[in-house]
Design a protein around this motif. Structure first.
Motif: not given
Length: 366
Positions: A120, A124, A209, A213
């Motif tokens: 993650s 990100y 994250m 995103i």
């Protein structure tokens, strides 16, 4: 006649009890065995597919390979011991191996979750901060993140468990008197520290994250379509002026319009946006599955650790169920990649075809 009826009913009750006592372990063994086998071969298939297909050899997929290896080892060395306890109804491997199993269980489960956290973070930087991605997320940084995901779980698994810091004084005395038992009873301090490192902190990071995103991709999509809509109107006006001055035909207008709307830059940006959408969707599915699988266990774990009276009202079958739902997350990871990533799906299919083709006997050609 009455005695005969009583004997028949007693025999029937004993027979039903014996059938049930043998049928339940069989069902447990079948389900747990299926999960273990699917986890091992599914993750092994992911590793082989990435290593044998050059298209998948990108930095992000090195995290995936490492995660697949962790999940495979979790199935081999944690799930198998756990399954033996529930199938045979007792611990069969002695005092020392009890500590080994508990350490491996905490270690691999934590390492699997930390790998998801690393993925993650990588996504990100790739999507939210693309300019810093090539500078910050180098191969050295990637290697250090993977190394940390492998080493840091040992701090909350092997060290405190073998030193006896994880449990209560009463349980240490009980284990000394009954070395054939294997109960993983934790004190409150270890419960807070281990569950925070294993689940709560990585969970918060992954949610943060993913939300960042998701917000970034939506902003990019909105900006790109607004930009190209304005550009489309502007270039169409230019095309109209060219055609009106040259008295061009409708075919000429269509050709100009095609050239305007299918420039290499536009196609490249749209392709990049689609990839980011796909990565965001996959990461969202992984994050959601992770939370759904592990949240019941860690909630149950926290409640039972701080509410001793709740232990009497919590059936052992419930604890086993939530534990194996968490294990099942390691089984789902390869399926998620295969279903939501076309490149992975094609690579997995090719790997399976090659595996089955290699098993076919070759025909002798004279």
């Amino acid at each position: 006649m009455a005695n005969e009826s009583n004997l028949n009913s007693t025999f029937s009750a004993v027979h039903d009890t014996q059938w049930t006592s043998s049928f339940v372990p069989f069902i447990k063994a079948t389900i747990m065995g299926a999960i273990i086998i699917a986890t091992i071969f599914g993750n092994l298939l992911v590793i082989v597919s990435v290593m044998s297909h050059r298209k998948l050899r990108i930095i992000t997929n090195y995290y995936v390979i490492s995660l697949a290896l962790v999940d495979m080892l979790l199935a081999m060395f944690s799930m198998t011991f756990n399954a033996s306890v529930h199938i045979f109804g007792k611990w069969l491997f002695g005092y020392y191996m009890c500590d080994v199993w508990n350490s491996l269980d905490v270690y691999f489960a934590t390492a699997s979750i930390l790998h998801l956290c690393c993925i993650s973070i990588d996504r990100y930087y790739a999507i939210v901060k693309p300019l810093k991605y090539t500078l910050n997320m180098t191969k050295i940084v990637m290697a250090l993140m993977i190394l940390n995901a492998w080493l840091s779980p040992a701090v909350i698994s092997f060290l405190p468990i073998f030193m006896g810091w994880y449990t209560t004084e009463e349980n240490l005395v009980y284990r000394a008197n009954y070395p054939d038992g294997c109960q993983f009873i934790q004190n409150k301090t270890y419960t807070v520290i281990s569950s925070s490192i294993s689940f709560w902190i990585p969970c918060i990071i992954m949610i943060f994250m993913y939300l960042a995103i998701f917000r970034k991709v939506n902003i990019q999509e909105k900006y790109m379509y607004e930009r190209y809509e304005a550009l489309f109107l502007h270039q169409n006006n230019i095309a109209d002026d060219i055609l009106s001055n040259s008295e061009g035909s409708s075919n000429t207008f269509h050709e100009i319009n095609q050239d305007i709307n299918h420039t290499p830059t536009r196609e490249k940006n749209i392709s990049k946006l689609k990839r980011e959408h796909k990565a965001t969707r996959t990461l969202g599915i992984i994050t959601g599955t992770f939370i759904l699988c592990w949240l019941p266990f860690f909630l149950c774990h926290a409640i039972l650790s701080f509410c001793f009276s709740c232990v009497e009202y919590c059936p052992g079958q419930l604890v086993t169920l939530v534990f194996w739902i968490g294990y099942f997350h390691s089984t789902l990871n390869p399926l998620i990649y295969a279903y939501f990533n076309r490149d992975f799906a094609e690579a997995l299919e090719n790997t399976l075809q090659c595996a089955f083709c290699s098993r076919r006997p070759s025909s002798n050609l004279d």
